[in-house]
Design an enzyme around this catalytic site. Structure first.
Site, PDB file in Angstrom:
ATOM      1  N   ARG A  35       0.811  -1.235   0.000  1.00 44.14           N
ATOM      2  CA  ARG A  35       0.000   0.000   0.000  1.00 44.14           C
ATOM      3  C   ARG A  35       0.836   1.273   0.000  1.00 44.14           C
ATOM      4  O   ARG A  35       0.322   2.358  -0.237  1.00 44.14           O
ATOM      5  CB  ARG A  35      -0.969  -0.021   1.184  1.00 44.14           C
ATOM      6  CG  ARG A  35      -2.238  -0.800   0.866  1.00 44.14           C
ATOM      7  CD  ARG A  35      -3.238  -0.651   1.972  1.00 44.14           C
ATOM      8  NE  ARG A  35      -2.894  -1.473   3.127  1.00 44.14           N
ATOM      9  CZ  ARG A  35      -3.323  -1.218   4.365  1.00 44.14           C
ATOM     10  NH1 ARG A  35      -4.093  -0.179   4.600  1.00 44.14           N
ATOM     11  NH2 ARG A  35      -2.988  -2.011   5.355  1.00 44.14           N
ATOM     12  N   GLU A  43      -8.362 -12.709  16.491  1.00 49.27           N
ATOM     13  CA  GLU A  43      -8.236 -11.839  15.319  1.00 49.27           C
ATOM     14  C   GLU A  43      -9.632 -11.419  14.863  1.00 49.27           C
ATOM     15  O   GLU A  43     -10.594 -12.184  14.989  1.00 49.27           O
ATOM     16  CB  GLU A  43      -7.487 -12.554  14.197  1.00 49.27           C
ATOM     17  CG  GLU A  43      -6.006 -12.705  14.459  1.00 49.27           C
ATOM     18  CD  GLU A  43      -5.334 -11.371  14.762  1.00 49.27           C
ATOM     19  OE1 GLU A  43      -5.327 -10.497  13.894  1.00 49.27           O
ATOM     20  OE2 GLU A  43      -4.844 -11.195  15.898  1.00 49.27           O
TER      21      GLU A  43
HETATM   22  C1  UD1 Z   1      -1.512  -7.977  13.651  1.00 48.95           C
HETATM   23  C2  UD1 Z   1      -2.092  -8.778  14.780  1.00 48.95           C
HETATM   24  C3  UD1 Z   1      -3.324  -8.073  15.318  1.00 48.95           C
HETATM   25  C4  UD1 Z   1      -2.971  -6.668  15.772  1.00 48.95           C
HETATM   26  C5  UD1 Z   1      -2.320  -5.915  14.635  1.00 48.95           C
HETATM   27  C6  UD1 Z   1      -1.759  -4.592  15.129  1.00 48.95           C
HETATM   28  C7  UD1 Z   1      -1.571 -11.106  14.254  1.00 48.95           C
HETATM   29  C8  UD1 Z   1      -2.082 -12.391  13.761  1.00 48.95           C
HETATM   30  N1  UD1 Z   1      -2.446 -10.092  14.283  1.00 48.95           N
HETATM   31  O1  UD1 Z   1      -2.470  -7.995  12.607  1.00 48.95           O
HETATM   32  O2  UD1 Z   1      -3.842  -8.801  16.433  1.00 48.95           O
HETATM   33  O3  UD1 Z   1      -4.117  -5.985  16.224  1.00 48.95           O
HETATM   34  O4  UD1 Z   1      -1.202  -6.645  14.082  1.00 48.95           O
HETATM   35  O5  UD1 Z   1      -1.301  -3.842  14.048  1.00 48.95           O
HETATM   36  O6  UD1 Z   1      -0.438 -11.020  14.648  1.00 48.95           O
HETATM   37  N2  UD1 Z   1       4.793  -9.703   9.071  1.00 48.95           N
HETATM   38  C9  UD1 Z   1       5.883 -10.452   8.684  1.00 48.95           C
HETATM   39  N3  UD1 Z   1       5.667 -11.671   8.107  1.00 48.95           N
HETATM   40  C10 UD1 Z   1       4.433 -12.163   7.928  1.00 48.95           C
HETATM   41  C11 UD1 Z   1       3.331 -11.380   8.313  1.00 48.95           C
HETATM   42  C12 UD1 Z   1       3.527 -10.155   8.890  1.00 48.95           C
HETATM   43  O7  UD1 Z   1       7.027 -10.049   8.839  1.00 48.95           O
HETATM   44  O8  UD1 Z   1       4.344 -13.287   7.402  1.00 48.95           O
HETATM   45  C13 UD1 Z   1       5.021  -8.390   9.701  1.00 48.95           C
HETATM   46  C14 UD1 Z   1       4.491  -7.223   8.900  1.00 48.95           C
HETATM   47  O9  UD1 Z   1       5.509  -6.687   8.077  1.00 48.95           O
HETATM   48  C15 UD1 Z   1       4.083  -6.246   9.982  1.00 48.95           C
HETATM   49  C16 UD1 Z   1       3.730  -7.124  11.169  1.00 48.95           C
HETATM   50  O10 UD1 Z   1       4.309  -8.372  10.919  1.00 48.95           O
HETATM   51  O11 UD1 Z   1       5.147  -5.399  10.367  1.00 48.95           O
HETATM   52  C17 UD1 Z   1       2.226  -7.247  11.377  1.00 48.95           C
HETATM   53  O12 UD1 Z   1       1.669  -7.859  10.244  1.00 48.95           O
HETATM   54  P1  UD1 Z   1       0.241  -7.441   9.678  1.00 48.95           P
HETATM   55  O13 UD1 Z   1      -0.042  -8.241   8.505  1.00 48.95           O
HETATM   56  O14 UD1 Z   1       0.143  -5.968   9.584  1.00 48.95           O
HETATM   57  O15 UD1 Z   1      -0.685  -7.951  10.874  1.00 48.95           O
HETATM   58  P2  UD1 Z   1      -2.200  -7.561  11.074  1.00 48.95           P
HETATM   59  O16 UD1 Z   1      -3.026  -8.409  10.236  1.00 48.95           O
HETATM   60  O17 UD1 Z   1      -2.356  -6.093  10.962  1.00 48.95           O
END
Ligand code: UD1
Ligand code: MG
Length: 444
Positions: free
Chosen positions: A15, A152
């Site tokens: 995004r 979640e």
């Molecule tokens: C996550 C949380 C949610 C919380 C929210 C806060 C989980 C399952 N959910 O959701 O409870 O309210 O953050 O913002 O944890 N990332 C990786 N590898 C991956 C996936 C994500 O490095 O495979 C990193 C992303 O770059 C990011 C962070 O982890 O910095 C959070 O990932 P994101 O996909 O934004 O999680 P949310 O679905 O927003």
């Protein structure tokens, strides 16, 4: 016991619509990942592992530069999977590990520190209560006000969605206990991901309580788009301005002043409206930075006056009580105590002695298209207006250059150098010229 951190930064960041990886976008002049690393170090974390996407070599380079290790998460299978990817890098580590997010630049060292303290010997989660809980994970507490589980948004029932307390993301646990639990995560949920958020409930079954640390909504903000990046910048600027004001910096319109993460302003520095600080600026007490000035990589001595409309570039050292006025650019230059360059001047690669006066329109010709050379101007020297100083060149102490001179040779101390066409005068010429022209015009 040691303190380690895992920074999740493998998300695609689509995004942002940018070729630059999301966590390298700057806030107050420092990449978001840099803010997170600095905050963790401020909380006493000595080992940091950044989880990166396979193609994110720029993120790995930056992490290395900041003294952090990195691992690659081959595929983005969820936050739990991402944190587990750091197991190999911390397999010899004993102590607490804090899982942080690379795209949350506003989290303070205090919060990381509070979370580490709360999770010491057990587990802790950082939560917050946003005005709009939107699609954040919901945090469900037990009777002891410990975190029982996180659900979640996509997996939550309508009743669970009513919960105001949300998961900010950060989690603290004993490192080896965490990796043991993370290895048991599954992806049987609405998104088919390995959720980090399943860990507290799993730990609970092993008798490990998870404490809650609550923070404010601003601090908990994550950045996913350019608009959110601008918002984070706005909040960070507010924070930095507040810190400057609290230090005793005078600002009549702080909302118009842009600070950098490392700007150092002593008490009784005055910053007028609309000033921009780039990286590496330090200003000593009693100096005044006037409106519309732009400064980077500059050290400014006590009592100096900069601007309005001045530009200071890297390598600039302004001595005590020196003046840099409007439309003056200074680069890689030392301006001595009380020296003045008040109007329309370029000083590049120069050393200007104490009390020297640099006339309007002075230019140091420091670059011949191939190399840079220095200009030395002695103490108390007077550089006449519109002097071009062709470097390398030295003007001695107390010397004067005549206005309009092109100085190509060294000038001895206390000498006058004149290097311009001599003035000639033709008496009456202008009057006879006008007469001739008028006559010509009358004939046509
Ligand atoms: C996550 C949380 C949610 C919380 C929210 C806060 C989980 C399952 N959910 O959701 O409870 O309210 O953050 O913002 O944890 N990332 C990786 N590898 C991956 C996936 C994500 O490095 O495979 C990193 C992303 O770059 C990011 C962070 O982890 O910095 C959070 O990932 P994101 O996909 O934004 O999680 P949310 O679905 O927003
Ligand atoms: Mg998110």
């Amino acid at each position: 016991m040691g303190k380690a951190a895992i920074i999740l930064a493998a998300g695609a960041g689509t995004r942002m619509k940018s070729a630059l990886p999301k966590v390298l976008h700057p806030v107050a002049g420092l990449p978001m990942l840099g803010h997170v690393i600095a905050g963790l170090r401020g909380a006493g974390v000595d080992r940091i592992v950044v989880v990166t996407a396979p193609d994110a070599h720029e993120v790995r380079d930056y992490a290395g530069k900041m003294g952090a290790a990195h691992v690659v998460q081959d595929r983005q299978l969820g936050t739990g999977h991402a944190a587990a990817a750091a197991a190999s890098a911390l397999k010899d580590f004993q102590g607490s590990v804090l899982i942080a997010y690379g795209d949350m630049p506003l989290v303070t060292a205090k919060t990381y520190s509070d979370a580490l303290a709360a999770g010491d010997g057990g587990m802790a989660l950082v939560g917050f209560r946003p005005k709009d809980a939107a699609a954040y994970g919901r945090v469900l507490l037990n009777a002891k006000a410990h975190v029982e589980r996180i659900v979640e948004y996509k997996d939550a029932s309508p009743a669970e969605r009513q919960t105001k307390l949300c998961n900010a993301g950060m989690l603290v646990a004993d490192a080896q206990a965490f990796f043991a639990l993370a290895a048991k995560l599954d992806n049987k949920n609405a998104q088919g991901e390995f959720y980090l958020t399943d860990i507290p409930a799993m730990a609970g079954k092993d008798g490990i309580a998870c404490a809650l640390v609550e923070i404010g909504e601003v601090e908990a903000m994550g950045v996913n788009s350019r608009a959110e990046l601008a918002m984070a910048e706005c909040h960070m600027q507010q924070r930095l301005r507040g810190l400057a004001l609290a230090t005793g910096v005078g600002m009549t319109a702080p909302e118009t002043v842009y600070l950098c993460h490392d700007t150092r302003l002593d008490s009784d520095v005055t910053v007028e409206p609309f000033v921009v600080f780039g990286p590496g600026v330090a200003v000593a007490s009693g100096a005044r930075i006037r409106s519309h000035s732009h400064l980077e990589g500059a050290r400014i001595g006590p009592g100096a006056v900069i601007g309005p409309f001045a530009r200071l570039r890297p390598g600039t050292v302004i001595g005590p009580n020196a003046h840099v006025g409007n439309f003056v650019e200074v680069k890689n230059t030392n301006l001595g105590d009380g020296a003045k360059a008040n109007h329309l001047t370029y000083l590049g690669d120069a050393d200007v002695g104490a009390g020297a006066n640099i006339g309007a329109g002075t230019i140091t010709c420091n670059y011949d298209g191939f190399t840079k050379a220095r200009t030395k101007i002695g103490a108390g020297a007077f550089i006449g207006s519109d002097t071009a100083l062709v470097a390398p060149v030295t003007v001695g102490d107390g010397a004067i250059t005549a206005a309009g001179s092109v100085i190509t040779k060294d000038v001895a101390a206390d000498a006058l150098a004149v290097a311009r066409g001599a003035q000639i005068e033709k008496p009456g010429w202008a009057k006879s010229f006008r007469a001739r022209q008028t006559q010509k015009k009358d004939k046509t």
